[in-house]
Design a protein around this motif. Structure first.
Motif, PDB file in Angstrom:
ATOM      1  N   ALA A   9      -0.789   1.394   3.079  1.00 15.47           N
ATOM      2  CA  ALA A   9      -1.573   1.037   4.268  1.00 15.47           C
ATOM      3  C   ALA A   9      -1.271  -0.368   4.758  1.00 15.47           C
ATOM      4  CB  ALA A   9      -3.063   1.172   3.968  1.00 15.47           C
ATOM      5  N   GLY A  10      -0.797  -1.231   3.884  1.00 23.00           N
ATOM      6  CA  GLY A  10      -0.558  -2.608   4.304  1.00 23.00           C
ATOM      7  C   GLY A  10       0.716  -3.194   3.769  1.00 23.00           C
ATOM      8  N   LEU A  17      -0.651  -6.418  -3.050  1.00 19.89           N
ATOM      9  CA  LEU A  17      -0.080  -5.098  -2.811  1.00 19.89           C
ATOM     10  C   LEU A  17       1.215  -5.117  -2.001  1.00 19.89           C
ATOM     11  CD1 LEU A  17      -3.336  -3.032  -2.153  1.00 19.89           C
ATOM     12  CD2 LEU A  17      -2.120  -3.455  -4.305  1.00 19.89           C
ATOM     13  N   VAL A  18       1.697  -6.292  -1.636  1.00 25.63           N
ATOM     14  CA  VAL A  18       2.980  -6.377  -0.939  1.00 25.63           C
ATOM     15  C   VAL A  18       4.137  -6.597  -1.908  1.00 25.63           C
ATOM     16  CG1 VAL A  18       1.941  -7.238   1.172  1.00 25.63           C
ATOM     17  CG2 VAL A  18       2.763  -8.868  -0.537  1.00 25.63           C
ATOM     18  N   GLU A  53      -4.505   6.095  -5.616  1.00 29.28           N
ATOM     19  CA  GLU A  53      -5.263   5.213  -4.721  1.00 29.28           C
ATOM     20  C   GLU A  53      -4.548   3.872  -4.547  1.00 29.28           C
ATOM     21  OE1 GLU A  53      -9.133   4.917  -6.402  1.00 29.28           O
ATOM     22  OE2 GLU A  53      -9.656   7.014  -5.994  1.00 29.28           O
ATOM     23  N   LEU A  54      -3.954   3.375  -5.625  1.00 28.33           N
ATOM     24  CA  LEU A  54      -3.200   2.122  -5.555  1.00 28.33           C
ATOM     25  C   LEU A  54      -2.023   2.262  -4.598  1.00 28.33           C
ATOM     26  CD1 LEU A  54      -2.268  -0.695  -6.508  1.00 28.33           C
ATOM     27  CD2 LEU A  54      -1.190   0.447  -8.460  1.00 28.33           C
ATOM     28  N   VAL A  55      -1.274   3.346  -4.733  1.00 29.44           N
ATOM     29  CA  VAL A  55      -0.114   3.563  -3.864  1.00 29.44           C
ATOM     30  C   VAL A  55      -0.550   3.723  -2.416  1.00 29.44           C
ATOM     31  CG1 VAL A  55       1.780   5.141  -3.327  1.00 29.44           C
ATOM     32  CG2 VAL A  55       1.308   4.523  -5.707  1.00 29.44           C
ATOM     33  N   ALA A  56      -1.644   4.457  -2.196  1.00 30.70           N
ATOM     34  CA  ALA A  56      -2.148   4.651  -0.827  1.00 30.70           C
ATOM     35  C   ALA A  56      -2.550   3.319  -0.208  1.00 30.70           C
ATOM     36  CB  ALA A  56      -3.330   5.612  -0.837  1.00 30.70           C
ATOM     37  N   ALA A  57      -3.197   2.471  -0.983  1.00 29.90           N
ATOM     38  CA  ALA A  57      -3.605   1.161  -0.465  1.00 29.90           C
ATOM     39  C   ALA A  57      -2.393   0.302  -0.139  1.00 29.90           C
ATOM     40  CB  ALA A  57      -4.490   0.457  -1.498  1.00 29.90           C
TER      41      ALA A  57
END
Length: 203
Positions: A95-96, A64-65, A88-92
């Protein structure tokens, strides 16, 4: 090599360059191969395959980076009508985030808002991404953001802004010198009923 060929619009050659699929949880497969595989699947209209790959990205926290992979995964999920999963993918990723940066996530979120019919909100988000990409001197990403912002402005009823944003996209696309992006700009112009833009690079 596959990603470069894909950007040049040489989809079949890009597909031929991809290595044989590895197990779904193999690090190289998810990190390095998934983005071009999604791009090839989308270019060929294989939405189910693109969605499966997008879900694989969403399930791999360590991926996700990576901006290209996350934005393409979100595009695949949106193409499959899975807007909640895309969000949900974008939110995750937010978050990191590390290498990704907020602008890449704004681009993905803007695409989701546009698919939801929220033209004004999509335009605001995409123009924010556009400004960041312009300031960073990233013509390819600026062209993508401006093109989607043009569609968002049109959806919000501001047709003059849509035309201006599409011209901006065309100028950045000329600077990026990527045929596939130019094709996308032309297709957007046709979809919005606008004259084909002039591809003159921004100085």
């Amino acid at each position: 090599a596959a990603e470069a060929l894909l950007e040049l619009g040489r989809v079949d050659e890009a597909a031929a360059e991809l290595p044989p699929p590895l197990p779904a949880d193999e690090l190289q497969n998810v990190v390095y191969d998934t983005a071009p595989r999604i791009g090839v699947a989308l270019a060929h209209g294989r939405i189910d395959e693109a969605v499966e790959l997008g879900r694989r990205v969403a399930a791999a926290e360590h991926v996700l980076v990576f901006r290209e992979t996350v934005t393409l995964a979100a595009e695949a999920l949106v193409a499959g009508g899975l807007l909640d999963e895309a969000r949900e993918l974008v939110a995750a990723a937010r978050a990191g985030r590390a290498e990704l940066g907020g602008a890449g996530l704004d681009l993905a979120e803007g695409r989701i808002l546009l698919a939801e019919g929220a033209g004004a909100a999509a335009r605001e988000t995409l123009e924010r991404a556009l400004r960041c990409f312009e300031e960073a001197g990233l013509p390819l990403w600026a062209a993508r953001a401006a093109r989607l912002a043009a569609s968002a402005a049109d959806a919000a009823g501001d047709h003059a802004a849509a035309a201006a944003l599409l011209e901006t996209s065309a100028r950045w696309a000329a600077g990026a010198d990527v045929p596939r992006v130019r094709d996308e700009v032309r297709a957007t112009a046709t979809a919005l009923g606008l004259e084909p833009p002039t591809f003159e690079a921004i100085a």
